[in-house]
Write a protein that holds these residues in place. Structure first.
Motif, mmCIF file in Angstrom:
data_model
loop_
_atom_site.group_PDB
_atom_site.id
_atom_site.type_symbol
_atom_site.label_atom_id
_atom_site.label_comp_id
_atom_site.label_asym_id
_atom_site.label_seq_id
_atom_site.Cartn_x
_atom_site.Cartn_y
_atom_site.Cartn_z
ATOM 1 N N ASP A 59 74.789 11.628 76.676
ATOM 2 C CA ASP A 59 74.823 11.185 78.076
ATOM 3 C C ASP A 59 74.799 9.667 78.165
ATOM 4 N N TYR B 13 78.198 8.351 77.061
ATOM 5 C CA TYR B 13 79.188 8.626 78.110
ATOM 6 C C TYR B 13 79.071 7.610 79.241
ATOM 7 N N ASN C 281 81.943 13.197 71.441
ATOM 8 C CA ASN C 281 81.556 14.058 72.560
ATOM 9 C C ASN C 281 81.781 13.360 73.897
ATOM 10 N N LYS D 255 84.504 14.270 76.981
ATOM 11 C CA LYS D 255 84.076 14.437 78.374
ATOM 12 C C LYS D 255 84.839 13.488 79.291
ATOM 13 N N LYS E 281 88.291 14.840 79.976
ATOM 14 C CA LYS E 281 88.275 15.887 80.993
ATOM 15 C C LYS E 281 88.183 15.286 82.387
#
Length: 211
Positions: A9, A12, A48, A52, A55
């Protein structure tokens, strides 16, 4: 650093922040190794986070070539501006007689600060951008409509990136400031007609700047 969120997180959010703030320019290739080094993490959370972000439409991963920041889509941005126009006008109609003197006073201090800043600097552009965000947030809050900011938050990163791109690369800083001042003055005057016109002009000019 990761007390309240996991590593993926955190990674990201940091990469998305870089994209929104144009640290990573549209079309730029992103190095997983450099990201891992700069953020002090392994490549696993980087992968990861990039998956994300793909997407979400912020990057595109091309096997054998690498990961690239998505270009700003003119058509998608125009569609977002159309949605913004409806929501922002609705919000300011409700806010013009409800915005508090305290909210207006806080915004006025920021506008006064801008007047004393050196022209054509990154510092001034960033301050104008942040003041613009605070102006819209004050309008949403004063409108009493909880759904409008929820919808706007969904598209916030795209809106922020477009605003920064317009002010940085299309010299929209002073134009944006002039529009913000019109909106603010209309709110101070509690003038519904002028507030709506100023907001419509502001959003329409953002849309018109898209190439």
């Amino acid at each position: 650093m990761f007390k309240n969120k996991n590593i993926s997180d955190f990674v990201y959010e940091k990469i998305l922040e870089g994209i929104v703030q144009l640290k990573y320019a549209p079309g730029e290739k992103i190095s997983e190794n450099k990201l891992a080094e700069s953020l002090g993490v392994s490549r696993a959370p980087i992968k990861n986070a990039l998956a994300k972000l793909e997407k979400g439409g912020y990057v595109i991963i091309r096997p054998q070539y690498g990961t690239f920041v998505m270009e700003i889509s003119a058509e998608r941005t125009r569609q977002i501006c159309d949605v913004r126009l409806s929501l922002e006008v609705q919000a300011i109609k409700a806010a013009v007689h409800a915005v508090t003197e305290e909210q207006l006073a806080k915004l006025e201090v920021r506008f006064q600060t801008i007047e004393g800043m050196a022209e054509d600097t990154d510092e001034k552009r960033e301050y104008i951008y942040l003041t613009d965000s605070l102006l819209h947030q004050a309008i949403y809050q004063a409108s009493g409509n909880e759904i409008i900011p929820e919808i706007m938050d969904r598209y916030s990163p795209e809106i922020q990136r477009l605003q920064r791109a317009n002010m940085t690369w299309r010299d929209r800083g002073e134009g944006t400031l002039a529009e913000m001042k019109k909106i603010f003055q209309a709110l101070k005057d509690r003038n519904l007609e002028e507030a709506v016109q100023a907001m419509e002009e502001h959003i329409s000019n953002i849309k018109a700047a898209i190439k």
